[in-house]
Design an enzyme around this catalytic site. Structure first.
Site, PDB file in Angstrom:
ATOM      1  N   GLU A 178      43.854  42.627  41.239  1.00 38.67           N
ATOM      2  CA  GLU A 178      42.958  43.263  40.248  1.00 38.67           C
ATOM      3  C   GLU A 178      43.543  44.547  39.679  1.00 38.67           C
ATOM      4  OE1 GLU A 178      39.084  43.309  42.184  1.00 38.67           O
ATOM      5  OE2 GLU A 178      38.731  41.263  41.493  1.00 38.67           O
ATOM      6  N   GLU A 372      39.843  33.922  42.755  1.00 41.39           N
ATOM      7  CA  GLU A 372      38.612  34.391  43.405  1.00 41.39           C
ATOM      8  C   GLU A 372      37.435  33.909  42.570  1.00 41.39           C
ATOM      9  OE1 GLU A 372      38.142  38.507  44.504  1.00 41.39           O
ATOM     10  OE2 GLU A 372      40.285  38.718  44.929  1.00 41.39           O
TER      11      GLU A 372
END
Ligand code: BG6
Length: 475
Positions: A178, A372
């Site tokens: 991220e 994810e």
């Protein structure tokens, strides 16, 4: 159209959220080890202690779900579900406890050797995140993390050590989890900026140095093994205009560019996009970007693009003043009246995943992986020990249908690793009760429980999904 034959079905975790054993076998403390437990309201505001006080506070990462000691049992369960791939992260501080040592910690390297061997036993492909919110604390304390260009070298050495050691055991790598968190105020800590207040210039300089570290790792990795696939990883928060008022649409475009596109453009296309350059100019953000840096960004572009997808949000022109805000993974926006939310206020949007896959693919046209996705929810253990998580099955089912639709649209989607395939500590809130897993772990928010693992209803369901390569989604 259905999932390709070699589609990578699996699950994902991160070391700091499951391993525990935070100071075992030479491991140093990472920034995550300084996070105290939080609660449902913590979001990104969990208490972060510069000095760890275990007498006074509970730090969930210190024990996690003890997968450091129980990985064999966990991997056997993943294999039982039929995983083709397992996304995990390596704890940087097991390899370089402080981050700036001359040579690595052999015990840490050996640990992951054993873990990869265990995966290999079952034919499960590892997908390794090199840095997942696990910067050595020392690098933040002493160097202000990635604000100091020396940290680029520390990361490069760490990544190269992994590439050399595991070149025959790991093919799929991700440089930073991220990475676009770094465009946000809250993301400063992740990049090691926690000693004082930092300017926006410093925030973006640290992010720039992270880009350089990533590019250097990609270049080094490809030299060590040309077959390596090295990817980027972003938190993708798809944004819809709250209304079709042109002002809302325009604002959506601007927020979206900065949060979702900036990092992807640098990592996939190898250069800052025009809107980022303009944003820097207008906000007097003066970055030290050398000609050599620009060449590195061009040469160190990633092989594939991965992202987390949990939710979508809405953006309005007057975003900052709105009262109808919604929760979210790093980024909340305005509520969408057409969507349900999870118990943590994240808006559930399966159709949005198809839209997102198309949005990303049309921009980059490189292979994509959803690394994810999942529903953080309370689970109830029945008297007979069963856990009937139909809500989770429903969430996954609807998202898998939309991935299939995106493949039908022509998107090159190569894999899917639902988050927290085994219950683990929440990154945002530090809770155990925000559960994502197919596998239940007996542990509560205060760190009590036997840590015993058990199969939820979704475990059997996902096994069938993998067995049928996504054809059989029935319950
Ligand atoms: C992503 C992170 O932001 O979302 C994970 O990469 C995290 O580390 C996941 O766990 C879910 O967020 P949370 O706050 O529910 O744990």
């Amino acid at each position: 159209m259905s999932f390709p034959k070699n589609f990578l079905w699996g699950g994902a975790t991160a070391a700091n959220q499951c391993e525990g054993a935070w100071n075992v076998a030479g491991k140093g403390d990472s920034i995550s080890d300084h996070n105290r437990a939080g609660d449902r309201t913590s979001g990104t505001h969990r208490a972060f202690d510069l000095v760890i006080d275990t007498e006074k506070y509970y730090y969930p990462s210190h024990t996690g779900i003890d997968s450091y000691h129980r990985y064999k049992e966990d991997i056997a369960l993943f294999a039982e579900m039929g995983f083709k791939v397992y996304r995990l992260s390596i704890a940087w501080t097991r390899i370089f406890p402080n981050g700036d040592e001359e040579s690595p910690n052999e015990a840490g390297l050996q640990y992951y050797d054993d873990l990869f061997d265990e995966l290999n036993k079952y034919g499960i492909e590892p997908l390794v995140t090199i840095s997942h919110f696990e910067l050595p604390f020392h690098l933040g304390k002493k160097y202000d993390g990635f604000l100091d260009k020396r940290t680029i070298g520390f990361y490069e050495k760490y990544a190269t050590t992994l590439f050399e050691r595991y070149k025959d055991k790991v093919k799929y790598w991700l440089t930073f989890n991220e990475i676009n968190f770094g465009t946000m105020e809250h993301g400063k800590k992740i990049n090691g900026l926690f000693n004082r207040e930092y300017t926006e210039t410093e925030q973006y300089q640290a992010l720039h140095n992270v880009f350089i570290a990533s590019a250097k790792a990609v270049i080094a990795g490809h030299k060590i093994n040309p077959d390596f696939k090295i990817g980027c990883m972003l938190a993708y928060i798809t944004m819809y205009p709250k209304t079709c008022r042109p002002e809302d649409v325009l604002k959506t475009q601007q927020v979206n560019e900065k949060f979702n596109f900036l990092c992807g453009d640098v990592q996939v296309k190898g250069a800052y996009p025009y809107f980022a350059k303009r944003y820097f100019e207008k906000n007097n953000i003066q970055l030290d970007i050398t000609a050599e840096d620009k060449a590195l960004l061009k040469a160190g572009t990633v092989d594939y693009y991965t992202f987390s997808y949990y939710m979508t949000t809405c953006i309005a022109d007057d975003l900052d003043k709105r009262e109808d805000k919604t929760g979210g993974n790093l980024f909340g926006g305005v509520a969408n009246e057409y969507l349900e939310t999870s118990d943590w206020g994240w808006q559930i949007d399966p159709v949005g995943l198809r839209y997102t896959l198309n949005q990303i693919y049309s921009r980059y046209e490189v292979p994509l992986m959803v690394v994810e996705n999942g529903l953080g929810a309370f689970d109830q253990v029945e008297a007979d020990g069963t856990i009937n998580d139909d809500y989770r099955i429903d969430y996954f089912k609807r998202h898998i249908v939309e991935m299939n639709n995106a493949i039908d649209d022509g998107v090159d989607l190569i894999g899917y690793t639902p988050w927290g395939c085994i219950d683990l500590i929440s990154a945002g809130t530090g809770e155990m009760s925000k559960r994502y897993g197919f596998i239940y772990v007996d542990r509560d928010d205060e760190g009590n429980g036997s840590l015993e693992r058990s199969r939820k209803k979704s475990f059997y369901w996902y096994k069938k999904v993998i067995e049928s390569n996504g054809e059989d989604l029935s319950v």
